[in-house]
Design an enzyme around this catalytic site. Structure first.
Site, PDB file in Angstrom:
ATOM      1  N   HIS A  34       6.061 -31.543   9.671  1.00 39.95           N
ATOM      2  CA  HIS A  34       5.497 -29.838   9.064  1.00 39.95           C
ATOM      3  C   HIS A  34       4.654 -30.680   8.175  1.00 39.95           C
ATOM      4  CE1 HIS A  34       8.151 -28.663  11.810  1.00 39.95           C
ATOM      5  NE2 HIS A  34       9.366 -29.362  11.609  1.00 39.95           N
ATOM      6  N   HIS A  48       9.332 -24.326   8.053  1.00 40.25           N
ATOM      7  CA  HIS A  48       7.989 -25.328   9.375  1.00 40.25           C
ATOM      8  C   HIS A  48       6.830 -24.907   8.447  1.00 40.25           C
ATOM      9  CE1 HIS A  48      10.442 -26.437  13.275  1.00 40.25           C
ATOM     10  NE2 HIS A  48      11.245 -26.485  12.458  1.00 40.25           N
ATOM     11  N   THR A  89       1.995  -2.174   8.884  1.00 39.93           N
ATOM     12  CA  THR A  89       2.760  -2.635   9.572  1.00 39.93           C
ATOM     13  C   THR A  89       2.978  -4.721   9.584  1.00 39.93           C
ATOM     14  OG1 THR A  89      -0.005  -3.650  10.173  1.00 39.93           O
ATOM     15  CG2 THR A  89       0.867  -2.220  11.558  1.00 39.93           C
ATOM     16  N   CYS A 133       3.180  -3.117   3.192  1.00 38.55           N
ATOM     17  CA  CYS A 133       1.899  -2.290   4.530  1.00 38.55           C
ATOM     18  C   CYS A 133       2.837  -1.393   5.458  1.00 38.55           C
ATOM     19  CB  CYS A 133       0.832  -2.803   4.381  1.00 38.55           C
ATOM     20  SG  CYS A 133       0.318  -3.567   6.168  1.00 38.55           S
ATOM     21  N   ASP A 191       0.515  -1.453  -0.347  1.00 42.39           N
ATOM     22  CA  ASP A 191       0.175   0.366  -0.293  1.00 42.39           C
ATOM     23  C   ASP A 191       0.200   1.015  -0.096  1.00 42.39           C
ATOM     24  OD1 ASP A 191       1.147   0.096   2.122  1.00 42.39           O
ATOM     25  OD2 ASP A 191      -1.145   0.301   3.326  1.00 42.39           O
TER      26      ASP A 191
HETATM   27  C1  RB5 Z   1      -2.448   2.813   6.392  1.00 48.00           C
HETATM   28  O1  RB5 Z   1      -2.276   3.689   7.682  1.00 48.00           O
HETATM   29  C2  RB5 Z   1      -2.496   1.398   7.888  1.00 48.00           C
HETATM   30  O2  RB5 Z   1      -3.281   0.630   8.068  1.00 48.00           O
HETATM   31  C3  RB5 Z   1      -1.309   0.411   6.755  1.00 48.00           C
HETATM   32  O3  RB5 Z   1      -0.729   0.042   5.414  1.00 48.00           O
HETATM   33  C4  RB5 Z   1      -1.370  -1.114   7.504  1.00 48.00           C
HETATM   34  O4  RB5 Z   1      -0.652  -0.897   8.732  1.00 48.00           O
HETATM   35  C5  RB5 Z   1      -3.065  -1.883   7.802  1.00 48.00           C
HETATM   36  O5  RB5 Z   1      -2.639  -2.994   8.293  1.00 48.00           O
END
Ligand code: RB5
Length: 150
Positions: free
Chosen positions: A132, A97, A66, A64, A7
């Site tokens: 596994h 695994h 996180t 993205c 993203d």
């Molecule tokens: C975007 O602000 C953020 O929510 C996205 O990049 C991501 O971290 C979602 O899990």
């Protein structure tokens, strides 16, 4: 062929990932997003997941903020085992695994150098099969609606 998707938050980290792929002479297909303009992560999670599930690509890498949202989206596609990793050990074991076919990382969590180490570990690890493989097969049964017995 490695599928890559991200993203807007993950966009900049893509450069580091591509560096590692080039070092390994691995071809890749970039499914976007292609800039830091706001982009919804489920769209790119799905694109990459469908490319891997269909066999068009062998594996995928998703980025993205996180790594969480985009991996959740990818895991909705049958046959996908997407994992978020913030350190190399989990990335290695996720392949050995769990036969993880998509690696997700968070650009707000880790920097480019750590991301490269994580990609390196996941790319060079091999699925160990055996017990596994039995467990991974059980995961597939969940997808098919089966209730597992202990
Ligand atoms: C975007 O602000 C953020 O929510 C996205 O990049 C991501 O971290 C979602 O899990």
């Amino acid at each position: 062929m490695i599928a890559i998707g991200n993203d807007h938050v993950g966009f900049e980290l893509k450069e580091a990932v591509i560096e590692v792929l080039k070092e390994h002479n691995l071809e890749y297909k970039d499914f976007g997003a292609y800039s830091s303009e706001r982009a919804n992560y489920p769209v790119y999670g799905q694109k990459v997941a469908m490319a891997v599930a269909s066999g068009e690509c062998d594996r995928g890498i998703l980025l993205c903020g996180t790594g969480v949202g985009i991996s959740i989206a990818a895991n909705k596609v049958k046959g996908i085992r997407a994992v978020v990793c913030s350190e190399p050990y989990s990335a290695k074991l996720a392949k050995e695994h769990n036969d993880a076919n998509i690696l997700a990382m968070g650009a707000r969590v880790i920097g480019p150098e750590l991301a490269k180490m994580i990609v390196e570990n996941w790319l060079t690890a091999e699925f160990q099969g055996g017990r596994h493989a039995e467990r991974v097969a059980l995961i597939s049964k969940i997808e098919d609606g089966e209730v597992l017995e202990s």
